[in-house]
Structures are given as structure tokens and as C-alpha cells.
Design a protein around this motif. Sequence first.
Motif, PDB file in Angstrom:
ATOM      1  N   ILE A 166       0.721  -1.140  -0.099  1.00 18.43           N
ATOM      2  CA  ILE A 166      -0.052  -0.035  -0.051  1.00 18.43           C
ATOM      3  C   ILE A 166       1.050   1.317   0.164  1.00 18.43           C
ATOM      4  O   ILE A 166       1.770   1.220   0.723  1.00 18.43           O
ATOM      5  CB  ILE A 166      -0.910   0.046   1.438  1.00 18.43           C
ATOM      6  CG1 ILE A 166      -1.827  -1.184   1.121  1.00 18.43           C
ATOM      7  CG2 ILE A 166      -1.664   1.343   1.251  1.00 18.43           C
ATOM      8  CD1 ILE A 166      -2.754  -1.394   2.271  1.00 18.43           C
ATOM      9  N   PHE A 170      -0.933   6.815   1.828  1.00 13.35           N
ATOM     10  CA  PHE A 170      -2.287   6.515   2.354  1.00 13.35           C
ATOM     11  C   PHE A 170      -2.462   6.348   3.960  1.00 13.35           C
ATOM     12  O   PHE A 170      -3.127   6.742   4.718  1.00 13.35           O
ATOM     13  CB  PHE A 170      -3.003   5.415   1.746  1.00 13.35           C
ATOM     14  CG  PHE A 170      -3.287   5.646   0.127  1.00 13.35           C
ATOM     15  CD1 PHE A 170      -4.065   6.575  -0.307  1.00 13.35           C
ATOM     16  CD2 PHE A 170      -2.820   4.684  -0.564  1.00 13.35           C
ATOM     17  CE1 PHE A 170      -3.987   6.680  -1.635  1.00 13.35           C
ATOM     18  CE2 PHE A 170      -3.007   4.793  -1.914  1.00 13.35           C
ATOM     19  CZ  PHE A 170      -3.720   5.772  -2.447  1.00 13.35           C
ATOM     20  N   GLY A 174      -4.196   8.510   6.848  1.00 16.45           N
ATOM     21  CA  GLY A 174      -4.781   7.960   7.963  1.00 16.45           C
ATOM     22  C   GLY A 174      -4.231   8.723   9.216  1.00 16.45           C
ATOM     23  O   GLY A 174      -5.116   9.021  10.039  1.00 16.45           O
ATOM     24  N   ASN A 183      -9.717   2.090  12.655  1.00 12.44           N
ATOM     25  CA  ASN A 183     -10.007   2.470  11.396  1.00 12.44           C
ATOM     26  C   ASN A 183      -8.776   2.358  10.248  1.00 12.44           C
ATOM     27  O   ASN A 183      -9.335   2.250   9.146  1.00 12.44           O
ATOM     28  CB  ASN A 183     -10.267   3.902  11.682  1.00 12.44           C
ATOM     29  CG  ASN A 183     -11.925   4.158  12.055  1.00 12.44           C
ATOM     30  OD1 ASN A 183     -12.683   3.521  11.584  1.00 12.44           O
ATOM     31  ND2 ASN A 183     -12.098   5.183  12.975  1.00 12.44           N
ATOM     32  N   THR A 187     -10.525   1.041   7.073  1.00 10.50           N
ATOM     33  CA  THR A 187     -10.560   1.969   5.929  1.00 10.50           C
ATOM     34  C   THR A 187      -9.277   1.956   4.923  1.00 10.50           C
ATOM     35  O   THR A 187      -9.233   2.505   3.988  1.00 10.50           O
ATOM     36  CB  THR A 187     -10.965   3.426   6.465  1.00 10.50           C
ATOM     37  OG1 THR A 187      -9.725   3.736   7.442  1.00 10.50           O
ATOM     38  CG2 THR A 187     -11.908   3.560   7.368  1.00 10.50           C
ATOM     39  N   ILE A 188      -8.217   1.346   5.603  1.00 11.30           N
ATOM     40  CA  ILE A 188      -6.813   1.524   4.691  1.00 11.30           C
ATOM     41  C   ILE A 188      -6.235   0.190   4.325  1.00 11.30           C
ATOM     42  O   ILE A 188      -6.274  -0.105   3.358  1.00 11.30           O
ATOM     43  CB  ILE A 188      -5.843   2.585   5.331  1.00 11.30           C
ATOM     44  CG1 ILE A 188      -6.616   3.904   5.526  1.00 11.30           C
ATOM     45  CG2 ILE A 188      -4.448   2.609   4.684  1.00 11.30           C
ATOM     46  CD1 ILE A 188      -5.578   4.945   6.412  1.00 11.30           C
ATOM     47  N   PRO A 191      -8.952  -2.517   2.636  1.00 10.05           N
ATOM     48  CA  PRO A 191      -9.237  -2.420   1.201  1.00 10.05           C
ATOM     49  C   PRO A 191      -8.127  -2.344   0.235  1.00 10.05           C
ATOM     50  O   PRO A 191      -8.220  -2.617  -0.967  1.00 10.05           O
ATOM     51  CB  PRO A 191     -10.009  -0.902   1.107  1.00 10.05           C
ATOM     52  CG  PRO A 191      -9.863  -0.392   2.664  1.00 10.05           C
ATOM     53  CD  PRO A 191      -9.520  -1.588   3.559  1.00 10.05           C
ATOM     54  N   GLY A 192      -6.884  -1.586   0.812  1.00  4.44           N
ATOM     55  CA  GLY A 192      -5.887  -1.321   0.155  1.00  4.44           C
ATOM     56  C   GLY A 192      -5.344  -2.688  -0.326  1.00  4.44           C
ATOM     57  O   GLY A 192      -4.556  -2.702  -1.491  1.00  4.44           O
ATOM     58  N   PRO A 267     -16.032  -2.738  -5.591  1.00  5.26           N
ATOM     59  CA  PRO A 267     -16.805  -1.790  -6.665  1.00  5.26           C
ATOM     60  C   PRO A 267     -15.775  -0.899  -7.443  1.00  5.26           C
ATOM     61  O   PRO A 267     -15.962  -0.619  -8.501  1.00  5.26           O
ATOM     62  CB  PRO A 267     -17.768  -1.105  -5.833  1.00  5.26           C
ATOM     63  CG  PRO A 267     -17.511  -1.098  -4.546  1.00  5.26           C
ATOM     64  CD  PRO A 267     -16.773  -2.363  -4.363  1.00  5.26           C
ATOM     65  N   TRP A 268     -14.675  -0.309  -6.642  1.00  2.80           N
ATOM     66  CA  TRP A 268     -13.961   0.583  -7.294  1.00  2.80           C
ATOM     67  C   TRP A 268     -12.919   0.278  -8.348  1.00  2.80           C
ATOM     68  O   TRP A 268     -12.558   0.968  -9.359  1.00  2.80           O
ATOM     69  CB  TRP A 268     -12.884   1.295  -6.338  1.00  2.80           C
ATOM     70  CG  TRP A 268     -12.050   0.585  -5.534  1.00  2.80           C
ATOM     71  CD1 TRP A 268     -10.776   0.332  -6.220  1.00  2.80           C
ATOM     72  CD2 TRP A 268     -12.131  -0.336  -4.682  1.00  2.80           C
ATOM     73  NE1 TRP A 268      -9.939  -0.663  -5.412  1.00  2.80           N
ATOM     74  CE2 TRP A 268     -10.905  -0.923  -4.399  1.00  2.80           C
ATOM     75  CE3 TRP A 268     -13.012  -0.399  -3.596  1.00  2.80           C
ATOM     76  CZ2 TRP A 268     -10.772  -1.892  -3.353  1.00  2.80           C
ATOM     77  CZ3 TRP A 268     -12.911  -1.576  -2.550  1.00  2.80           C
ATOM     78  CH2 TRP A 268     -11.814  -2.187  -2.357  1.00  2.80           C
ATOM     79  N   ASN A 271     -15.597   0.053 -11.776  1.00  2.00           N
ATOM     80  CA  ASN A 271     -16.513   1.052 -12.145  1.00  2.00           C
ATOM     81  C   ASN A 271     -15.729   1.784 -13.366  1.00  2.00           C
ATOM     82  O   ASN A 271     -14.478   1.988 -13.345  1.00  2.00           O
ATOM     83  CB  ASN A 271     -16.805   2.063 -11.107  1.00  2.00           C
ATOM     84  CG  ASN A 271     -18.141   1.793 -10.718  1.00  2.00           C
ATOM     85  OD1 ASN A 271     -19.102   1.646 -11.612  1.00  2.00           O
ATOM     86  ND2 ASN A 271     -18.342   1.317  -9.248  1.00  2.00           N
TER      87      ASN A 271
END
Lengths: 271, 248
Positions: A166, A170, A174, A183, A187-188, A191-192, A267-268, A271
Motif C-alpha cells: 500500500i 495513504f 490516515g 479504522n 479503511t486503509i 481495502p488497500g 466496486p472501485w 467502475n
Amino acid sequence: MSSIGLEPASARPVKRAPLLSNHTRERIIGIASPVVLLMLWEISARTGVIDVRFFPAPSAILSRMVSLLRSGSLERDTWLTLQRLFWGTLTGAVPGLVLGIAMGLNRTLRIMTEPLIAAIYPVPKSSIVPLVLLIFGLGESSKIFMVAIGVFFPVVINACTGVLGIDKIFLDVGRNYKAGRWNTFWTIALPGALPVIMTGVRLGIGMGLVLIAIAEMTGARNGLGFMMWNAWQTFSVEDMYVGLFAIALIGFVSTLALNELERLLMPWRFN
Amino acid sequence: MCCYGDFVALDRMTLDIPAGQFFVIVGPSGCGKTTLLRILAGLDQPSSGTIEISASGQDRPGNAMVFQGDSLFPWMTVWDNAAYGLKMRRAPPSQIQEAVSHYLDRTGLTRFAKLYPHQLSGGMRQRVSIARAFANDPDILLMDEPFSALDAQNRLLLQEELLRIWEEHRKTVVFITHSVDEAVILGDRIMVMTAQPGSLKTLVDVSLPRPRDIMELQREPAYGELVHNLWTSLREEVNRAKQQTEGG
């Protein structure tokens, strides 16, 4: 996935339309080649070119499959194997994911656990089946544990690699926005690292399928692995092929399911 | 002030930044500008010296940083990225809703709230970054060359937007740039830094009136004079920095 077009989009309407588009032709070839192979197999079996004791005709396998489905035994064995695979994947992937991400975030933990994992990983998983049977007995837990072992290693290794990959910025974001441990994880780090983790899960399920077959052959009274082993002992070769087909189908369906899961979780990327 | 091993990035620097000031730091590449900002942000620790930031006393974070380069989370939508700081400090949903929609509106991003960063242009991504920092409502905004990766046209547009948003609220800003024009356009006060080890060279007050219109500003003689003076002062340091890198 769409094919890569060399001409600009505006040029498309005036493109000379061939009888079949490239895409359609490729699909037809993709479907036709196994069908042709099956037909060749069928003909060879019927004309006696190949030994039907080892390679029974596809039609014979199919009719055996139908009767096994009617009796309900194929459904039951497939369902049992599927359940073991599912729970094994879950019990292997969740700790692998948590430990792997924690290793990626915490240097001390990584230094502590990395040599252990590197030392245990190369041990052939199939060679610990006897030990696992000894510890967990012949019940469900030994089968689930074998799958879990197969899934755990690729997931833990990929989760750690994923977090280390990562971009540092990022983690800086954070810290600057005061994300706590929890978190930072949700959040990092998670998903990363998720794309790499999902590759680990794919590898793990492949390994899990191998291991569930082996574990059921040696230490179970049911499931697809047992069914195939039993077929060898009773020399009912058609049964063996039906079992092989069912296991292959599980592998295929789980790949499709993982594709869908990736779309849902990331989803990212779509898309 | 801050060292990596034997390397002194910043040396003996004393400065005061009053609340509500737009403070710009210009200096040659590698003079430790970013290090200074990271220390202010609490991302790096100074090896010696102190930093005092008097908090407003209200329930708001000390600072929020607009990073150089892509710092948006690719896995979050524009909205979630802009709401990140507020979510991390558990602001009430109504406040998140209000602040995020306000700043997305101010940066012209409302239509793109549900898109992911990779679907946006570089300029739009940096707008989200700015919205994220403003929405978090910090005492101090830290900006590390936020427009350096943009082309000249986009840079001008974003400078205008930043001026407009900032002039509404007048938060304390510490803004780093290597562009003298940008410093004069945006700043109330400009600090020129020396080549490495970075220290304070001069402080210049910019008394150009606000609200500022960039096109009008550039026609003013006072603007040209300021840019000229600053550039003269900076050029010595740029040359020194150049000699340092070329000399080994």
C-alpha cells in the motif's frame, strides 16, 4: 471484458461487418473444442479404440451420473464436500486475513512470525493428513482443518504482501486524519490489500479442493473424495469419473462465485 | 531542527504564524519545506526544538493536510473521501452531510460525489483533496505543493477556487510552493527559505487587497515588484542548491 479496439469509437459504425464478429467466433471455438473432444472420446470408446475399463464412454458416465442423482447419493456427497470446503475456507481465510494484515502493519509482529510461516509453508499439506486425523479424528473437524490449512497460508502471505504494497501516502493520510488502529485496519489496510488478498483466496481454494479430496479419500465415510476412493475399491470406474466431474464443477463454480464476490467487495475496480 | 542521521534538513528556524493568516513558504527544491510541513502535521518529529500550536479550544482537529500528489483513497467514492476526516473523528452524521455537501459544492464536485478517484481528472482529484481538508474544519490547513502536478490552466482555476473558499472562512493556512507567482497570488505573508539546511531567509508581507482576482492582480505594478523581489531573493538559494547537488 471487451476486446481492445484499434479504431477510434467514431469509426465503428462504418466498420465492414464480417459474418461473425471476432468475439462470437472465439466463443464458438471455446465451446466447440470440448464438444469435439467429447465426441471423439465417445466414438473411440464405442469402436473399442480405447479401453472402456479405464476410459468409459461419456454417455455411460452421464447415465451413471443420472442414476446417482436419482438415488440422491451424488447430491449428498457433493453437498457434504461443499460444506467442508466452505467452513474450511472460512476458518482458514479469516485468521489468515487478520494475521496477515496485522503483520503488514506491525513490523515487530512481522519479524516474529515471518520465519515461522516461511518454515511451515513448504511442508506438503497432504503429508499432515495422518497427523490431523490422529488429532481431530474421523469427524468433520479433520476435513475442515485440512481445507483451512490450505487456505490459510496463501491468504496470510498475500495479506501481508498486500498491506506492505500500500502506498505510504495513504497511511500518512490516515495518521493526519487521526484514524485509530481499528479504522486504519478497516479503511486503509483491508481495502488497500484486498485485491492481493483475493488472489490469495483463489489460490487457497484451489489448494483446499486438492486437500479435501485427499482428506476424504483417507479419512471419511462420505463426500466426493470418499466416493471416488470407494469407486476404486469396487472398480466402478464410471462413479470415479462422476466424482471427478463434480469436483471440477465445484472448482469452476467457486471461481465464478469469487468473481462475483470481488465485484461486490471492490466496486472501485469495476467502475 | 530535524535530522536523518547526519543530514540536517532544517536548521534554526523561528517563526510565528498568527491565526487566520495565509502563510506561504517558498524555497529551492530539497530545502526541507516538506519536512517542515510534516513536522507541523505531526507526521515527523523534530530532533530538537518545539512547536506550539494554540488550539482554538473548540472541538475541532489541530490540522488537516492537503498532500502533494495523489492521496485520495482509490477504494472510496468522492463523497467518502471528502468525509474521511469527519468520519474518523466521529462527527455527527448531520454535520458530515452538511460540511461535505458544502465543500463538494464549492469545488464543483457535487455531480461526481458517487464516482471513484480513478474516474476523475488530476485537477478534480486535487479538488477532492482540498474539500476533504476543508470539510474536516481544522484549526490549521497544511498544503504541500497541492497544485504542482497540474497543468498551468488547471492550476490557475484551482488557485482561484482556493482563494474563493479561503476568503469565506479565513482559516490559518501554511502553504508550500516552489512558485513565486503562486506565493504572491495566495499569501498574506511569504517566507523564503535558504538552500539545505533549510532556514529562514526573509519574510515578506503581501499587502495586496482581498478578495483577490488573479487576472486583475497580475496587472498591478505592486504584484510585479513583489514577484521580482522574491525571485531575486530565491534565485541565490536556487543557485546554491544547484551547486550543492552538482558539486556532489
